[in-house]
Design an enzyme around this catalytic site. Structure first.
Site, short mmCIF file in Angstrom:
data_model
loop_
_atom_site.label_atom_id
_atom_site.label_comp_id
_atom_site.label_asym_id
_atom_site.label_seq_id
_atom_site.Cartn_x
_atom_site.Cartn_y
_atom_site.Cartn_z
N HIS A 1 0.83 -1.20 0.00
CA HIS A 1 0.00 0.00 0.00
C HIS A 1 0.87 1.26 0.00
O HIS A 1 0.65 2.18 -0.78
CB HIS A 1 -0.91 0.02 1.23
CG HIS A 1 -2.17 -0.78 1.10
ND1 HIS A 1 -2.18 -2.14 1.08
CD2 HIS A 1 -3.47 -0.38 0.99
CE1 HIS A 1 -3.44 -2.58 0.98
NE2 HIS A 1 -4.24 -1.52 0.91
N HIS B 1 1.11 -4.13 9.10
CA HIS B 1 2.49 -3.82 8.72
C HIS B 1 3.23 -3.18 9.89
O HIS B 1 2.63 -2.48 10.71
CB HIS B 1 2.54 -2.84 7.54
CG HIS B 1 2.38 -3.49 6.20
ND1 HIS B 1 3.31 -4.36 5.68
CD2 HIS B 1 1.39 -3.39 5.27
CE1 HIS B 1 2.91 -4.76 4.48
NE2 HIS B 1 1.74 -4.20 4.22
#
Length: 212
Positions: free
Chosen positions: A126, A174
């Site tokens: 992302h 993440h």
């Protein structure tokens, strides 16, 4: 040269992640723990973060940029610039998968996880894709922008990158180091590609706005 320079700290960070260096791992885990605790306590925030996660998946961002490339090409005649933007973003998308496979870092493990994501963790797809897309879009539309827009567009692009990075950590999918690596790599690939493009074709008739 600039792109190569930016990849050096990412390579170092990838090595530290690979060998489970204490300070990096400790900082990453602490940040994810604090972030997910905050998200878990705020259902509205969690819902917004999950919506952002979906909206900024690479496939949707890249689809939007592809449509923009087509519009810039067909409406304004910036053919080579539009082609450069599209190819650069696709290469960035593919490179992320290559790096993930090379590093093979597992996703964060969180008690009472607030979100789930498949695949490897380093670097954040992302973050990398959004960073590259922000720079690509800025360069793509630059000849069409007025003075105020040339300030606003980079600022908005930068804000979207920051918010996407925060989203990844607060959802616990993440580590911060994944996000940092993704942003740096995204900027490095897009920036290096643009410098190469400008050097290859500094002035090209199809890079000039079409006259109305």
């Amino acid at each position: 040269m600039v792109a190569a320079t930016l990849t050096v700290p990412v390579a170092v960070l990838a090595y530290l992640v690979r060998v489970q260096a204490g300070p990096v791992v400790d900082l990453d885990q602490s940040a994810v723990r604090v972030g997910t605790d905050l998200t878990r306590e705020q259902p509205v925030v969690r819902a917004l973060l999950l919506t952002w996660q979906t909206a900024f998946q690479a496939r949707w961002v890249n689809l939007a940029v592809t449509l923009l490339c087509l519009w810039v090409w067909r409406r304004h005649g910036l053919r080579t610039r539009a082609l450069w933007a599209f190819v650069t973003l696709m290469l960035t998308w593919g490179l992320n998968l290559v790096v993930k496979t090379g590093v093979q870092r597992a996703r964060p493990v969180v008690d009472e996880a607030v979100a789930y994501a498949p695949g490897f963790s380093f670097p954040s797809g992302h973050a990398m894709n959004t960073a590259a897309a922000g720079l690509v879009v800025t360069a793509l539309v630059w000849p069409l922008l007025g003075p105020r827009a040339r300030v606003a567009v980079p600022l908005v692009a930068g804000l979207l990158v920051v918010l996407t990075g925060i989203d990844r950590v607060l959802l616990g999918v993440h580590y911060p180091s994944d996000v940092v690596a993704g942003v740096v790599l995204g900027f490095a690939v897009a920036g290096g590609s643009y410098l190469g493009y400008v050097g290859w074709s500094p002035v090209h008739p199809t890079d000039l706005p079409a006259r109305s």
